[in-house]
Design an enzyme around this catalytic site. Structure first.
Site, short mmCIF file in Angstrom:
data_model
loop_
_atom_site.label_atom_id
_atom_site.label_comp_id
_atom_site.label_asym_id
_atom_site.label_seq_id
_atom_site.Cartn_x
_atom_site.Cartn_y
_atom_site.Cartn_z
N ASP A 198 0.79 -1.30 0.09
CA ASP A 198 -0.01 0.09 0.14
C ASP A 198 0.81 1.29 -0.04
O ASP A 198 1.67 1.51 0.98
CB ASP A 198 -1.02 -0.13 1.18
CG ASP A 198 -1.94 1.05 1.08
OD1 ASP A 198 -3.15 0.63 1.26
OD2 ASP A 198 -1.54 2.19 1.04
N GLU A 248 -2.92 0.15 -4.00
CA GLU A 248 -2.89 -1.14 -3.16
C GLU A 248 -2.83 -2.45 -3.90
O GLU A 248 -3.75 -2.49 -4.97
CB GLU A 248 -3.52 -1.24 -2.00
CG GLU A 248 -4.74 -1.29 -2.24
CD GLU A 248 -5.96 -1.42 -0.91
OE1 GLU A 248 -5.51 -2.09 -0.39
OE2 GLU A 248 -6.82 -0.63 -0.90
P1 TTP Z 1 -5.18 4.87 1.25
O1 TTP Z 1 -4.01 3.91 0.86
O2 TTP Z 1 -6.30 4.66 2.13
O3 TTP Z 1 -4.55 6.32 1.55
P2 TTP Z 1 -3.22 6.90 1.54
O4 TTP Z 1 -2.50 6.17 0.62
O5 TTP Z 1 -3.17 8.62 1.16
O6 TTP Z 1 -2.22 7.04 2.89
P3 TTP Z 1 -1.69 5.80 3.86
O7 TTP Z 1 -0.21 6.15 3.79
O8 TTP Z 1 -2.59 5.82 5.04
O9 TTP Z 1 -1.86 4.39 2.92
O10 TTP Z 1 -6.08 5.49 -0.09
C1 TTP Z 1 -5.01 5.70 -1.32
C2 TTP Z 1 -5.40 6.85 -2.07
O11 TTP Z 1 -6.99 6.80 -2.25
C3 TTP Z 1 -5.44 8.31 -1.41
O12 TTP Z 1 -4.08 8.68 -1.50
C4 TTP Z 1 -6.43 9.31 -1.69
C5 TTP Z 1 -7.69 8.19 -2.23
N1 TTP Z 1 -8.55 8.02 -1.22
C6 TTP Z 1 -9.74 8.99 -1.20
O13 TTP Z 1 -9.83 9.56 -2.39
N2 TTP Z 1 -10.85 8.82 -0.67
C7 TTP Z 1 -10.67 8.21 0.71
O14 TTP Z 1 -11.65 8.18 1.49
C8 TTP Z 1 -9.71 7.61 0.81
C9 TTP Z 1 -9.22 6.88 2.20
C10 TTP Z 1 -8.41 7.52 0.01
MG MG Z 2 -2.21 4.05 0.94
#
Ligand code: TTP
Ligand code: MG
Length: 347
Positions: free
Chosen positions: A7, A102
């Site tokens: 991820d 991911e």
């Molecule tokens: P995530 O993998 O949930 O979050 P992230 O990569 O930003 O942070 P982390 O380091 O905790 O993994 O989500 C991946 C991308 O998806 C994120 O950068 C933006 C998008 N996203 C949305 O658009 N809406 C949401 O509610 C979430 C959770 C993510």
């Molecule tokens: Mg992420």
């Protein structure tokens, strides 16, 4: 065989930092520009102020007045995602992409002669050297635990959960960290005094199944470290379509709109199941003389919602409908891509 869950860290924000490195040490969020909208993510600097995905923008600004906010640029993130995942894929027997940032990877450890931890380090390093994106990796013997592990330590984390570690990872876990327990289920469980996995472990299987059906039996198993779901490589479908032969030939626009309404709903739900969206919409009609016509439109941004599909297919129909009645009508979406989370449609 082991399962790695990869991820990317603060993915959209990291992508933005790549093309604008002086943002790197400043708090940054990516999201809609009106105060009513939400942020999709925040970089780790901004998270120090309590910012998180899906937080309303006005709240984010209040918590962090120096916040830089950038608009969402899906095409660019998708490109970066492809770069990252194509490197990750080379290490596995199979890869299943779950969302834009991911994927699950089925890894044959015997091929590498390294510990899982060292292999994960190597993947991290190669991805970083080639793309400048940092990733976190969870390692375990099933999907549920691998996903839990990748979220355990971020950014740049590597966490392995072995069978003998279940007791140190699971019981303290709050319900919202159990992948598959949504806010509704979580609320119902809170109402009966269940807040953590330790509480859940006390519930009978039959109770969980009666209360939550299939999801209940899934929960019962995963919190005991049982998850038989396979890593299934994403089938590359070229298009998703539905068509209907009419019970009576017609060229009545209102009647045809009703059918398009139902077809759009079916396409939407299929797209939702697979978590994908499509850039090209095609309408197909067959006239009473069996002549087939198709007409397509390609959008700047992919679509997947029933409303969008319906609106666009009605407009294609208006352009295509001649004076002959139709005996069949169909729509399909092609140019498909994994989509991201629902909130994006509100931006
Ligand atoms: P995530 O993998 O949930 O979050 P992230 O990569 O930003 O942070 P982390 O380091 O905790 O993994 O989500 C991946 C991308 O998806 C994120 O950068 C933006 C998008 N996203 C949305 O658009 N809406 C949401 O509610 C979430 C959770 C993510
Ligand atoms: Mg992420």
């Amino acid at each position: 065989m082991m399962i790695f869950h990869v991820d990317c860290d603060a993915f959209y924000a990291s992508c933005e930092e790549l093309r604008n490195p002086n943002l790197k040490d400043k708090p940054l969020a990516v999201g809609g520009l009106s105060n009513k909208s939400i942020i999709t993510t925040a970089n780790y600097k901004a998270r120090e102020f309590g910012l998180h995905s899906a937080m309303p923008l006005f709240m984010a600004k209040k918590l962090c007045p120096n916040l830089t906010i950038l608009p969402v640029d899906h095409p660019y993130y998708r490109e970066k995602s492809k770069e990252v995942l194509s490197i990750v894929k080379t290490y596995g027997e199979k890869m299943e992409e779950v969302s834009i940032d991911e994927a699950y990877l089925l890894v044959n450890m015997a091929k590498f002669g390294l510990s899982p931890y060292k292999l994960a380090k190597r993947i991290q390093r190669e991805v970083y050297l080639k793309t400048q994106i940092t990733i976190s990796i969870g390692i375990s013997y099933n999907k549920f635990l691998a996903k839990l592990a990748s979220d355990w330590k971020k950014p740049m984390g590597i966490t392995e959960i072995k069978k003998e570690d279940l007791d140190s990872f699971l019981p303290d876990l709050p319900l919202n960290k159990v992948h598959g327990i949504g806010s509704k289920t979580s609320k119902k469980l809170n109402d009966i005094g269940i807040y953590r996995v330790a509480d859940l472990l006390k519930l009978d299987r039959s109770f969980l199944e009666e209360s939550f059906g299939k999801q209940g039996s899934y929960i019962y198993k995963v919190i005991r470290g049982i998850d038989n779901r396979k890593v299934t490589p994403n089938r590359k479908r070229k298009s998703i379509g539905k068509e209907r032969t009419l019970s009576k030939n017609t060229k009545d626009l209102d009647e045809l709109k009703l059918i398009l309404n139902s077809l759009s709903g079916q396409v939407e739900s299929y797209m939702a199941d697979k978590d994908i969206s499509g850039k090209t919409l095609t309408l197909k009609i067959k006239e009473d003389n069996f002549k087939v016509h198709t007409r397509s439109i390609t959008f700047q941004e992919p679509i997947y919602s029933k409303e969008d599909i319906l609106r666009e297919s009605i407009s294609l129909l208006k352009d295509t409908l001649g004076h002959r009645p139709l005996r069949l009508i169909g729509i399909s979406l092609s140019n498909l891509n994994p989509r991201n989370l629902d909130q994006l449609s509100f931006l």
